[in-house]
Design an enzyme around this catalytic site. Structure first.
Site, mmCIF file in Angstrom:
data_model
loop_
_atom_site.group_PDB
_atom_site.id
_atom_site.type_symbol
_atom_site.label_atom_id
_atom_site.label_comp_id
_atom_site.label_asym_id
_atom_site.label_seq_id
_atom_site.Cartn_x
_atom_site.Cartn_y
_atom_site.Cartn_z
ATOM 1 C CB VAL A 1 -0.922 0.030 1.239
ATOM 2 C CG1 VAL A 1 -1.790 1.275 1.219
ATOM 3 C CG2 VAL A 1 -1.790 -1.217 1.291
ATOM 4 N N GLY A 2 0.625 2.161 -0.912
ATOM 5 C CA GLY A 2 1.425 3.376 -0.993
ATOM 6 C C GLY A 2 0.561 4.590 -1.229
ATOM 7 C CG ASP B 1 9.957 8.873 -2.361
ATOM 8 O OD1 ASP B 1 10.313 9.291 -1.236
ATOM 9 O OD2 ASP B 1 8.889 8.289 -2.562
#
Length: 834
Positions: free
Chosen positions: A506-507, A622
């Site tokens: 999940v992001g 990131d």
């Protein structure tokens, strides 16, 4: 009335044969070099003699040679009986009546003459923008003739064709053709302005040679027999060309009906269920990219819906379940498909295969009617060698667009090359639209990533129409190098309708699901969440970046789906998940020190490639342990490129952009100045190194204030010589002190306050490799104190020459103490993390 009857008769012939009126080229220069008189060829073309063409030629030489009368030579045309020789640079200059696509055909035959031994001639041929031949010598059988054919987009009012003999040598040419070509050959797309092409192969599969007399554009099609691998598997078949019916939108100029009237199909091997492929293998220059055009026409079936088969290129699936009936709605109807191969995917040959489906949906058979392979100019506009017209040198990304960034130096090939809109057997998933049938299924080659629009309207999530028909002016997803296009129903099947039990991550963009494709390939399917604050921009960036990047330590993008406002990305599946899960929070077996070193080295290699491997360089923006994924062998691969940016040019020095990133990993200099450089990734990677060493999160608000930020806390302890106090307890008994010291030094240097004081990723990579060497040497009892100098510098010329470090430029890295980021962390409350 008589005239009307004649016209109606010709219209009838055109309709019956499926042909259109002949193409009338705006520019049509045909020169028989060295000839004294005009020559009429059997195909109706008239080549001007050398005296008639002299106004086009600027040359100091006037050496014309011919084969003596009665000379015994085997050539297909009288064009090869004469030649002009140049000892000094010479130029033919052609006036361009209508800019656009043009053929350049150069005819060579080094026959014996009294002026010069043409078999030893060495010379180059260039235009204003492209290198056609570089230090060319006739290394073919000197008793054979040679035709070099090129397709160029000419945008100026003139074109110069320059012949430049090498020192103490000469140039020669027997005949020249400079002729306009119809835009329909390349659909009128942007591709025409980005590349020049050279015909490597043009094969009439299953049929005889087609000469200019029977071709719609004076081309030559050779038989395919000599390129068949295990010819016994192939059975030639043919029909009358008059039965071929061209569909609306497909011009016979693309290929004549003679090509579609012959084919090869699977031979009868007298077994109950034949399960083999027909294969063609063709040698190519591995330094270039190639456009491969496959021609199909069902001339073997007795009825519709009876022929489904697979197509493979270089051993990988190109089209799954090609159903010509669904595509053409008839028998004897031509269809063709294009694929682009980046140089990174080419060795010394290209293989094309057709074979039956692996199920019982149809009779086991497969066909191919025609095959064209066109070499594509490289990054400096050369079709022969690595140097451009201006002497600039290609960076090795053969077949790349000079105006866009293209992936180079792939360490491994894409795992699932599939043509855009790949078709499966289920009727519900077959495309019904003719305009979907033919498009550039760009395999890893981002043709327009630099300038094409993704959007149809500002409110649409759709990347662009998939209807990339022949004459369309706009090319969207099919030409963006995005890998395979998946239909939404395919991905529903693969993920069991996006079952929550299939969620593996999940992001900020959305959930990631485990999926199984029909061919058994396991994939990770990232589905965008409409409520997510990350949306179209990140979706576009992820596709654009990964479509032009391929490396062993970067996660591969397999494809995408943008149907029904969905934004879905499909990646190779990394079975061991993110590095973070193996460090803390998941109760997984702890990684050994060697595993952690190898994982960090792999991630460093991926980032080093990002920063230096592409033409301009990429800043990930990131970097964190959740974006370093591990495959079944714990090989590390960098993932999630939604925030990535092209690196600044030498003139810029930095990229000015709004601050984005993740808490605990954000470069303080980037935060303060909003100026992004590749050293921002280096800072974030320093935090990753500390996480690997200490097995704790970058930010842990539950800890005392001074310990919340891992980077600050670890650097404070290192200054006091107490860093070992927070090292993962699982490592205490196995970690070698010198290996840990070198590792910690690398992390410290990465976390320098100012970007200019941080090492490059190449230098960090070397230091990590050295730390691994120290660990392995210690484990073998081979470490001696004098082998580890107290202050051994990163990037020193005394570095151990590992496989990677040999490629890293040597140079000292300035070391400063990290002043910490407590002040930065206090300011982070106002920034939204990813």
């Amino acid at each position: 009335m008589a005239l009307l009857r004649v016209l109606l008769f010709f219209v009838f012939l055109i309709l019956v044969s499926g042909q259109t009126l002949p193409f009338s080229p705006a520019d049509n220069y045909l020169i028989d070099c060295g000839a004294p008189n005009t020559i009429d060829l059997p195909d109706g073309r008239i080549f001007k003699s050398d005296p008639q063409s002299l106004p086009l030629l600027s040359a100091r030489d006037n050496i014309q040679v011919s084969i003596p009368a009665g000379g015994n030579v085997n050539v297909p045309s009288p064009l090869y009986l004469t030649a002009r020789i140049f000892v000094q640079p010479s130029t033919y200059k052609f006036k361009v009546t209508k800019p656009g696509l043009h053929w350049i055909r150069l005819h060579f035959f080094p026959f014996n003459n009294t002026e010069f031994d043409l078999t030893t001639a060495s010379f180059s041929v260039t235009t204003d923008d492209y290198v056609l031949l570089h230090t060319f010598t006739f290394d073919e059988d000197p008793s054979k003739w040679l035709l070099k054919e090129y397709l160029l987009n000419v945008t100026s009012q003139t074109l110069s064709l320059n012949f430049s003999p090498m020192r103490n040598s000469a140039a020669f040419i027997n005949a020249i053709e400079f002729v306009s070509a119809p835009d329909v050959l390349l659909y009128g797309s942007d591709l025409t302005g980005d590349f020049a092409f050279q015909t490597s192969y043009r094969l009439n599969v299953g049929g005889p040679t087609i000469t200019s007399q029977n071709d719609t554009l004076d081309r030559r099609w050779d038989p395919d027999r000599m390129f068949l691998y295990k010819a016994a598997a192939a059975k030639p078949t043919s029909v009358s060309p008059t039965v071929i019916t061209y569909p609306e939108g497909l011009s016979p100029l693309v290929a004549p009906n003679w090509v579609y009237a012959s084919a090869v199909q699977m031979a009868d091997v007298r077994v109950s269920k034949p399960n083999f492929n027909i294969t063609w293998k063709l040698g190519v220059d591995p330094a270039f990219g190639y456009l491969i055009r496959l021609h199909f026409c069902d001339i073997v079936s007795q009825s519709l819906n009876d022929l489904y088969f697979n197509v493979y290129i270089n051993g990988k699936m190109a089209i799954s379940g090609l159903d010509l009936s669904s595509l053409t709605s008839g028998l004897g109807v031509p269809y063709y498909k294009d694929f682009l191969l980046n140089a990174s995917m080419v060795s010394d040959q290209v293989s094309v295969e057709v074979g039956p489906m692996k199920d019982d949906s149809s009779k086991p058979n497969a066909i191919l009617n025609g095959l064209e392979i066109l070499k594509m100019s490289n990054s400096v506009g050369s079709l022969d060698g690595e140097f451009g017209v201006d002497g600039s040198r290609s960076k090795g990304n053969g077949g790349s667009n000079r105006r866009v960034v293209v992936a180079v130096g792939f360490a491994m090939m894409f795992g699932a090359f599939v043509g855009l809109g790949a078709m499966v057997v289920k009727w519900s998933k077959r495309p019904k639209d003719w305009e979907k049938r033919n498009s550039f299924s760009s395999w890893l080659l981002p043709l327009h990533a630099g300038h094409s629009s993704f959007m149809n309207s500002k409110n649409s999530y759709n990347l662009g129409s998939h209807k990339s028909g022949y004459m369309g002016n706009n090319f969207y997803s099919s030409t963006l190098g995005l890998g395979r296009y998946f239909s939404f129903s395919e991905l529903q099947d693969a993920t069991k309708n996006f079952d929550q039990n299939a969620v593996i991550g999940v992001g900020g963009f959305g959930n990631v699901y485990l999926g199984d494709l029909e061919d058994g390939t396991r994939v990770a399917v990232k589905r965008g969440n409409p409520q997510s604050e990350q949306g179209l921009t990140e979706f576009q960036t992820e596709i654009q970046m990964l479509s032009k990047l391929r490396h062993r330590h970067l996660v591969s993008l397999i494809g995408y789906c943008d149907e029904n406002s969905e934004m879905i990305l499909v990646y190779e599946y990394m079975s061991n998940g993110p590095l973070r899960d193996h460090l803390y929070g998941k109760n997984l077996s702890p990684l050994s020190w060697k595993q952690r070193l190898e994982i960090c080295i792999g991630a460093a290699r991926g980032l080093h490639y990002l920063h230096t491997g592409a033409a301009q360089g990429i800043i990930h923006r990131d970097v964190k342990t959740t974006n370093i994924l591990l495959d079944e062998n714990f090989i590390a691969k960098v993932a999630d490129f939604g925030l990535s940016k092209n690196a600044p040019t030498m003139e810029q020095g930095h990229v000015s952009t709004a601050v984005k990133g993740s808490f605990g990993y954000l470069d303080p200099e980037y935060f303060r100045r909003q100026q992004l450089t590749d050293k921002s990734d280096v800072y974030s990677f320093g935090v990753v190194l500390l996480e690997a060493l200490c097995a704790r999160p970058a930010i842990n608000p539950a800890l005392p204030r001074e310990q919340v930020n891992l980077a600050d806390w670890a650097m404070q302890l290192k200054k006091k010589g107490l860093l070992e106090k927070i090292v993962d307890s699982h490592l205490v008994s196995e970690i070698n002190p010198e290996s840990m010291k070198k590792f910690a030094e690398a992390a410290e240097k990465c976390l320098a306050e100012h970007g200019s004081d941080r090492p490059s990723m190449g230098d960090v990579l070397w230091n990590l490799e050295y730390a691994l060497q120290l660990h392995e040497a210690a484990s073998q009892g081979k470490v001696e104190e004098e082998e580890v100098p107290e202050n051994y510098p990163m990037g020193s010329v005394e570095e151990p020459k590992t496989e990677i470090s040999q490629a890293v430029a040597a140079g000292e890295v300035h070391v400063v103490e990290n002043s910490g980021t407590a002040e930065l962390f206090a300011q982070l409350a106002g920034i939204q993390g990813r």
